[in-house]
Design an enzyme around this catalytic site. Structure first.
Site, PDB file in Angstrom:
ATOM      1  N   GLN A  98     -35.143 -11.823  27.722  1.00 31.88           N
ATOM      2  CA  GLN A  98     -35.286 -12.563  26.464  1.00 31.88           C
ATOM      3  C   GLN A  98     -34.412 -11.957  25.358  1.00 31.88           C
ATOM      4  O   GLN A  98     -33.836 -12.686  24.550  1.00 31.88           O
ATOM      5  CB  GLN A  98     -36.749 -12.588  26.016  1.00 31.88           C
ATOM      6  CG  GLN A  98     -36.945 -13.538  24.841  1.00 31.88           C
ATOM      7  CD  GLN A  98     -38.332 -13.466  24.246  1.00 31.88           C
ATOM      8  OE1 GLN A  98     -38.832 -12.379  23.935  1.00 31.88           O
ATOM      9  NE2 GLN A  98     -38.975 -14.595  24.094  1.00 31.88           N
ATOM     10  N   GLY A 119      -4.188   1.962  -2.614  1.00 32.50           N
ATOM     11  CA  GLY A 119      -4.439   0.873  -1.672  1.00 32.50           C
ATOM     12  C   GLY A 119      -5.154  -0.257  -2.384  1.00 32.50           C
ATOM     13  O   GLY A 119      -4.534  -1.220  -2.834  1.00 32.50           O
ATOM     14  N   GLU A 151     -15.252  -4.620   0.152  1.00 33.86           N
ATOM     15  CA  GLU A 151     -15.847  -4.289  -1.153  1.00 33.86           C
ATOM     16  C   GLU A 151     -15.040  -4.977  -2.268  1.00 33.86           C
ATOM     17  O   GLU A 151     -15.604  -5.550  -3.207  1.00 33.86           O
ATOM     18  CB  GLU A 151     -15.872  -2.770  -1.383  1.00 33.86           C
ATOM     19  CG  GLU A 151     -16.839  -2.016  -0.473  1.00 33.86           C
ATOM     20  CD  GLU A 151     -16.390  -1.942   0.987  1.00 33.86           C
ATOM     21  OE1 GLU A 151     -15.173  -1.804   1.230  1.00 33.86           O
ATOM     22  OE2 GLU A 151     -17.249  -2.038   1.884  1.00 33.86           O
ATOM     23  N   PHE A 171       0.826   2.362   6.137  1.00 30.94           N
ATOM     24  CA  PHE A 171       0.001   1.388   6.868  1.00 30.94           C
ATOM     25  C   PHE A 171       0.653   0.005   6.937  1.00 30.94           C
ATOM     26  O   PHE A 171      -0.041  -1.009   6.818  1.00 30.94           O
ATOM     27  CB  PHE A 171      -1.386   1.226   6.210  1.00 30.94           C
ATOM     28  CG  PHE A 171      -2.198   2.476   6.057  1.00 30.94           C
ATOM     29  CD1 PHE A 171      -2.115   3.511   6.975  1.00 30.94           C
ATOM     30  CD2 PHE A 171      -3.080   2.611   4.989  1.00 30.94           C
ATOM     31  CE1 PHE A 171      -2.893   4.652   6.833  1.00 30.94           C
ATOM     32  CE2 PHE A 171      -3.868   3.750   4.839  1.00 30.94           C
ATOM     33  CZ  PHE A 171      -3.768   4.776   5.760  1.00 30.94           C
ATOM     34  N   ILE A 172       1.955  -0.052   7.109  1.00 27.41           N
ATOM     35  CA  ILE A 172       2.625  -1.358   7.029  1.00 27.41           C
ATOM     36  C   ILE A 172       2.685  -2.052   8.401  1.00 27.41           C
ATOM     37  O   ILE A 172       3.325  -1.567   9.329  1.00 27.41           O
ATOM     38  CB  ILE A 172       4.034  -1.221   6.389  1.00 27.41           C
ATOM     39  CG1 ILE A 172       3.914  -0.518   5.022  1.00 27.41           C
ATOM     40  CG2 ILE A 172       4.705  -2.587   6.274  1.00 27.41           C
ATOM     41  CD1 ILE A 172       2.927  -1.141   4.053  1.00 27.41           C
ATOM     42  N   THR A 211       0.818  -1.222   0.000  1.00 27.56           N
ATOM     43  CA  THR A 211       0.000   0.000   0.000  1.00 27.56           C
ATOM     44  C   THR A 211       0.849   1.269   0.000  1.00 27.56           C
ATOM     45  O   THR A 211       1.854   1.357   0.702  1.00 27.56           O
ATOM     46  CB  THR A 211      -0.912   0.003   1.250  1.00 27.56           C
ATOM     47  OG1 THR A 211      -1.641  -1.217   1.268  1.00 27.56           O
ATOM     48  CG2 THR A 211      -1.874   1.182   1.239  1.00 27.56           C
ATOM     49  N   THR A 242     -10.121  -4.583   0.969  1.00 22.18           N
ATOM     50  CA  THR A 242     -11.362  -4.208   1.661  1.00 22.18           C
ATOM     51  C   THR A 242     -12.464  -5.221   1.322  1.00 22.18           C
ATOM     52  O   THR A 242     -12.381  -5.940   0.318  1.00 22.18           O
ATOM     53  CB  THR A 242     -11.850  -2.804   1.234  1.00 22.18           C
ATOM     54  OG1 THR A 242     -12.226  -2.864  -0.153  1.00 22.18           O
ATOM     55  CG2 THR A 242     -10.781  -1.739   1.436  1.00 22.18           C
ATOM     56  N   GLU A 258      -3.303 -15.045   2.742  1.00 22.41           N
ATOM     57  CA  GLU A 258      -3.405 -13.883   3.635  1.00 22.41           C
ATOM     58  C   GLU A 258      -4.865 -13.683   4.063  1.00 22.41           C
ATOM     59  O   GLU A 258      -5.163 -13.423   5.226  1.00 22.41           O
ATOM     60  CB  GLU A 258      -2.884 -12.626   2.927  1.00 22.41           C
ATOM     61  CG  GLU A 258      -3.088 -11.373   3.760  1.00 22.41           C
ATOM     62  CD  GLU A 258      -2.351 -10.141   3.243  1.00 22.41           C
ATOM     63  OE1 GLU A 258      -1.649 -10.245   2.226  1.00 22.41           O
ATOM     64  OE2 GLU A 258      -2.490  -9.076   3.856  1.00 22.41           O
ATOM     65  N   ARG A 259      -5.779 -13.827   3.123  1.00 23.08           N
ATOM     66  CA  ARG A 259      -7.203 -13.603   3.437  1.00 23.08           C
ATOM     67  C   ARG A 259      -7.754 -14.711   4.325  1.00 23.08           C
ATOM     68  O   ARG A 259      -8.577 -14.455   5.209  1.00 23.08           O
ATOM     69  CB  ARG A 259      -7.986 -13.444   2.136  1.00 23.08           C
ATOM     70  CG  ARG A 259      -7.674 -12.082   1.548  1.00 23.08           C
ATOM     71  CD  ARG A 259      -8.022 -11.836   0.128  1.00 23.08           C
ATOM     72  NE  ARG A 259      -7.502 -10.524  -0.230  1.00 23.08           N
ATOM     73  CZ  ARG A 259      -7.268 -10.098  -1.459  1.00 23.08           C
ATOM     74  NH1 ARG A 259      -7.524 -10.893  -2.492  1.00 23.08           N
ATOM     75  NH2 ARG A 259      -6.785  -8.898  -1.677  1.00 23.08           N
TER      76      ARG A 259
HETATM   77  C1  LIG Z   1      -4.008  -1.305  10.457  1.00 21.35           C
HETATM   78  C2  LIG Z   1      -3.680  -1.511   9.007  1.00 21.35           C
HETATM   79  C3  LIG Z   1      -2.704  -2.421   8.651  1.00 21.35           C
HETATM   80  C4  LIG Z   1      -2.351  -2.584   7.305  1.00 21.35           C
HETATM   81  N1  LIG Z   1      -1.319  -3.416   6.972  1.00 21.35           N
HETATM   82  C5  LIG Z   1      -0.855  -3.411   5.689  1.00 21.35           C
HETATM   83  C6  LIG Z   1       0.341  -4.120   5.353  1.00 21.35           C
HETATM   84  O1  LIG Z   1       0.962  -4.800   6.192  1.00 21.35           O
HETATM   85  N2  LIG Z   1       0.786  -4.034   4.074  1.00 21.35           N
HETATM   86  C7  LIG Z   1       0.148  -3.321   3.116  1.00 21.35           C
HETATM   87  O2  LIG Z   1       0.620  -3.282   1.998  1.00 21.35           O
HETATM   88  N3  LIG Z   1      -1.006  -2.644   3.408  1.00 21.35           N
HETATM   89  C8  LIG Z   1      -1.502  -2.676   4.671  1.00 21.35           C
HETATM   90  N4  LIG Z   1      -2.644  -1.977   4.977  1.00 21.35           N
HETATM   91  C9  LIG Z   1      -3.310  -1.208   3.936  1.00 21.35           C
HETATM   92  C10 LIG Z   1      -4.653  -1.797   3.533  1.00 21.35           C
HETATM   93  O3  LIG Z   1      -4.493  -3.006   2.850  1.00 21.35           O
HETATM   94  C11 LIG Z   1      -5.376  -0.732   2.707  1.00 21.35           C
HETATM   95  O4  LIG Z   1      -5.732   0.310   3.622  1.00 21.35           O
HETATM   96  C12 LIG Z   1      -6.603  -1.262   1.995  1.00 21.35           C
HETATM   97  O5  LIG Z   1      -6.222  -2.139   0.964  1.00 21.35           O
HETATM   98  C13 LIG Z   1      -7.462  -0.145   1.408  1.00 21.35           C
HETATM   99  O6  LIG Z   1      -6.708   0.765   0.682  1.00 21.35           O
HETATM  100  P1  LIG Z   1      -6.884   2.348   0.962  1.00 21.35           P
HETATM  101  O7  LIG Z   1      -6.702   2.547   2.410  1.00 21.35           O
HETATM  102  O8  LIG Z   1      -5.990   3.087   0.039  1.00 21.35           O
HETATM  103  O9  LIG Z   1      -8.396   2.661   0.627  1.00 21.35           O
HETATM  104  P2  LIG Z   1      -9.005   2.978  -0.837  1.00 21.35           P
HETATM  105  O10 LIG Z   1      -8.474   2.009  -1.816  1.00 21.35           O
HETATM  106  O11 LIG Z   1      -8.816   4.417  -1.096  1.00 21.35           O
HETATM  107  O12 LIG Z   1     -10.547   2.699  -0.588  1.00 21.35           O
HETATM  108  C14 LIG Z   1     -11.469   3.649  -0.061  1.00 21.35           C
HETATM  109  C15 LIG Z   1     -12.864   3.073  -0.165  1.00 21.35           C
HETATM  110  O13 LIG Z   1     -13.194   2.856  -1.545  1.00 21.35           O
HETATM  111  C16 LIG Z   1     -13.602   1.528  -1.738  1.00 21.35           C
HETATM  112  N5  LIG Z   1     -13.199   1.045  -3.062  1.00 21.35           N
HETATM  113  C17 LIG Z   1     -11.989   1.170  -3.657  1.00 21.35           C
HETATM  114  N6  LIG Z   1     -11.991   0.552  -4.835  1.00 21.35           N
HETATM  115  C18 LIG Z   1     -13.226   0.031  -5.002  1.00 21.35           C
HETATM  116  C19 LIG Z   1     -13.854  -0.718  -6.027  1.00 21.35           C
HETATM  117  N7  LIG Z   1     -13.211  -1.104  -7.130  1.00 21.35           N
HETATM  118  N8  LIG Z   1     -15.152  -1.089  -5.863  1.00 21.35           N
HETATM  119  C20 LIG Z   1     -15.827  -0.724  -4.745  1.00 21.35           C
HETATM  120  N9  LIG Z   1     -15.279  -0.018  -3.748  1.00 21.35           N
HETATM  121  C21 LIG Z   1     -13.995   0.353  -3.873  1.00 21.35           C
HETATM  122  C22 LIG Z   1     -12.904   0.721  -0.640  1.00 21.35           C
HETATM  123  O14 LIG Z   1     -13.543  -0.507  -0.410  1.00 21.35           O
HETATM  124  C23 LIG Z   1     -13.007   1.699   0.510  1.00 21.35           C
HETATM  125  O15 LIG Z   1     -14.250   1.577   1.119  1.00 21.35           O
HETATM  126  C24 LIG Z   1      -3.041  -1.845   6.308  1.00 21.35           C
HETATM  127  C25 LIG Z   1      -4.058  -0.967   6.675  1.00 21.35           C
HETATM  128  C26 LIG Z   1      -4.375  -0.774   8.001  1.00 21.35           C
HETATM  129  C27 LIG Z   1      -5.441   0.218   8.349  1.00 21.35           C
END
Ligand SMILES: Cc1cc2nc3c(=O)[nH]c(=O)nc-3n(C[C@H](O)[C@H](O)[C@H](O)COP(=O)(O)OP(=O)(O)OC[C@H]3O[C@@H](n4cnc5c(N)ncnc54)[C@H](O)[C@@H]3O)c2cc1C
Length: 385
Positions: free
Chosen positions: A285, A137, A373, A162-163, A132, A371, A248-249
Site C-alpha cells: 500500500q 551569484g 529562495e 559555473f557557466i 555569476t 535559487t 530562462e525560468r
Molecule cells: C551546474 C550549474 C550551472 C550554472 N550555470 C550558470 C550559467 O550558465 N550562467 C550563470 O551566470 N550562472 C550559472 N550558474 C550559477 C547559478 O545561477 C548560481 O549558483 C546561483 O544563482 C546562486 O548563486 P551563488 O552560487 O553565488 O549562491 P549565493 O548567492 O551565495 O547563495 C547562497 C544561499 O543564500 C541564499 N540567498 C542569497 N540571497 C538571498 C536572499 N536575498 N534571500 C534569501 N536567501 C538568499 C541562496 O538562496 C542560497 O541558498 C550555475 C550554477 C550551477 C551549480
C-alpha cells in the site's frame, strides 16, 4: 498507466515531436553515457542538431533560421530532451537556443546578429551566458567584472564561474560593470567571442550531477570587445537580464517536469517487477500511495506547464509567474526523484541506475537560474506590490 491528455498541440507539433524523438533516440541517448564520462557532449552533436534544424528555432529567415514564432516547438524540444533522461543535453542545448540566442536576437547590433546568429543556428558556434562570479551569484548587482569604454572598444576584465556550456562555448553573453558607481544601472551586456585575445576557460567542474554538462569558469584579461558587441544600450544590461530571465525560468520548469515524469515512469516499471515478501513492491500500500501522490502532482504539473507555454506564447507570462513555475516544478522534480530512489531500495543509490543519476541531476535545478529562495522573493514582491 500515467498519461496526461495534451490539448495545446496540433498535428504539425506532433510531427516535429516525432522527428525530434527519433533524432534523440539515434544521436543522443546512445552517446550520453560516454558524454557523462567526458564531462561534455561532442561538437559533432551540436552540428547534427543544427543540420536537422533543431537549434535557435525562432531565428529569422534572413539569418538562415526557420523563424518559428511558436514557443510550443521550443517546449517540445525541452520536453523530449527531458523525457530522454539525458540531463546534460536537456539543459545545455536549450540554454543555447532559448536563453543565449534571444539576447543576441533582441539586443544585438546588426553586424553582431549577422555574424553570430547563422553560426548558432548551424551549431558551429555554441552559446553560453555568463552572469555569476565567484563573489556574486544571487546578488547580481555585486558583480565585479568591468568593461571600460576605450573609445573604439570596451576593455573587459574579470571572471565568471559555473557557466553552463562554458568549456565548449564559442560565444558568451557576458555581464560586466560599465559604471561601477551606478549599481544595477551600471551593468551592461557584451558578446564575447572565443577568438578574442585574453578570453580563457577553466576545465569542466566535477559536479554532483549533470555530468555531461561542461560547466566551467571563464576568465577575461584585457579583452578588447568591439563596440558592435555591446548588447542594446550601455547601462541597461540588468534590465535585459530581468526581462529574459522569465523565459530562462520557464525553460528550467519545463525541463524539470519532463525529467520528473521520466524518472517516475521508470520507477513504476521497476516496482511492478521487483519481488519482496512473495509479492511485487507495487503491491504494498505504501508504494501505491507514493505512486498516487507523485502521479497526482505530476499530472497537475503537466497541465500547469502546458498552460504556462500558452501564456508565454501570448506574451502573458510575467517574471513572477515564471518564478513560481521554476520554484514549483523544480521542487516537484527533487521530491519525485527522492521518492523514486526510495522505491528502488539500494539499487536506487547505484550510479548505474538512471534513478540515482536523476536524483543527483535534479538537485541543482533548485539552485541555478536564480535559487528558489530568490524565486520566492520575486513571487512575494508581486503579491505585495
Ligand atoms: C551546474 C550549474 C550551472 C550554472 N550555470 C550558470 C550559467 O550558465 N550562467 C550563470 O551566470 N550562472 C550559472 N550558474 C550559477 C547559478 O545561477 C548560481 O549558483 C546561483 O544563482 C546562486 O548563486 P551563488 O552560487 O553565488 O549562491 P549565493 O548567492 O551565495 O547563495 C547562497 C544561499 O543564500 C541564499 N540567498 C542569497 N540571497 C538571498 C536572499 N536575498 N534571500 C534569501 N536567501 C538568499 C541562496 O538562496 C542560497 O541558498 C550555475 C550554477 C550551477 C551549480
Amino acid at each position: 498507466m500515467y498519461s496526461v491528455p495534451r490539448t495545446i498541440f496540433t498535428e504539425e507539433h506532433d510531427m516535429f515531436r516525432q522527428s525530434l524523438r527519433d533524432f534523440i533516440a539515434k544521436e543522443i541517448i546512445p552517446n550520453n553515457a560516454q558524454w557523462e564520462k567526458d564531462k561534455q557532449v561532442t561538437r559533432e552533436s551540436w552540428k547534427k542538431l543544427g543540420e536537422n534544424g533543431f537549434l535557435c528555432l525562432q531565428a529569422p529567415e534572413q539569418y538562415g533560421g526557420l523563424e518559428i514564432l511558436d514557443f510550443r516547438y521550443n517546449a517540445i524540444f525541452i520536453e523530449e530532451l527531458g523525457l530522454s533522461g539525458c540531463s546534460g543535453p536537456a539543459i545545455g542545448y536549450p540554454l543555447h537556443s532559448d536563453i543565449v540566442f534571444p539576447y543576441i536576437h533582441h539586443y544585438g547590433s546588426e553586424p553582431a546578429k549577422s555574424k553570430y546568429i547563422p553560426k548558432m543556428i548551424s551549431g558551429d558556434y555554441i552559446g553560453a551566458i555568463a552572469m555569476t562570479e565567484p563573489g556574486a551569484g544571487s546578488d547580481l548587482q555585486a558583480i565585479r567584472s568591468t568593461a571600460e569604454d576605450k573609445g573604439d572598444h570596451y576593455l573587459l576584465n574579470g571572471s565568471k564561474t559555473f557557466i553552463t556550456n562554458g568549456f565548449l562555448c564559442d560565444v558568451a553573453v557576458v555581464a560586466a560593470k560599465t559604471d561601477p558607481s551606478k549599481g544595477a544601472k551600471g551593468i551592461s551586456l557584451f558578446i564575447v567571442d572565443k577568438e578574442m585575445s585574453g578570453f580563457t576557460k577553466g576545465i569542466p567542474f566535477d559536479k554532483v550531477g549533470l555530468h555531461a554538462q561542461d560547466t566551467c569558469e571563464l576568465f577575461f584579461e584585457d579583452v578588447r570587445v568591439p563596440k558592435e558587441n555591446l548588447l542594446g544600450n550601455v547601462g541597461e544590461g540588468f534590465k535585459y537580464l530581468m526581462t529574459e530571465l522569465a523565459q530562462e525560468r520557464l525553460i528550467v520548469a519545463l525541463a524539470a517536469i519532463a525529467l520528473a515524469e521520466t524518472t517516475f515512469l521508470s520507477t513504476v516499471e521497476y516496482v511492478k517487477n521487483r519481488p519482496a515478501f512473495g509479492k511485487m513492491v507495487s503491491d504494498f500500500q505504501n508504494t501505491r500511495f507514493k505512486l498516487a501522490e507523485m502521479g497526482a502532482k505530476l499530472e497537475q504539473g503537466r497541465i500547469y506547464a502546458d498552460q504556462l507555454v500558452m501564456l508565454h506564447n501570448s506574451n502573458k507570462l510575467d517574471g513572477a509567474m515564471a518564478s513560481s513555475a521554476k520554484y514549483l516544478m523544480t521542487e516537484l522534480q527533487c521530491n519525485v526523484s527522492d521518492e523514486c530512489v526510495q522505491l528502488h531500495g539500494g539499487y536506487g543509490y547505484m550510479w548505474d541506475y538512471a534513478v540515482a543519476r536523476a536524483f543527483a541531476d535534479a538537485r541543482v535545478q533548485r539552485i541555478y537560474a536564480g535559487t528558489n529562495e530568490i524565486m520566492k522573493e520575486l513571487i512575494a514582491r508581486k503579491i505585495l506590490d
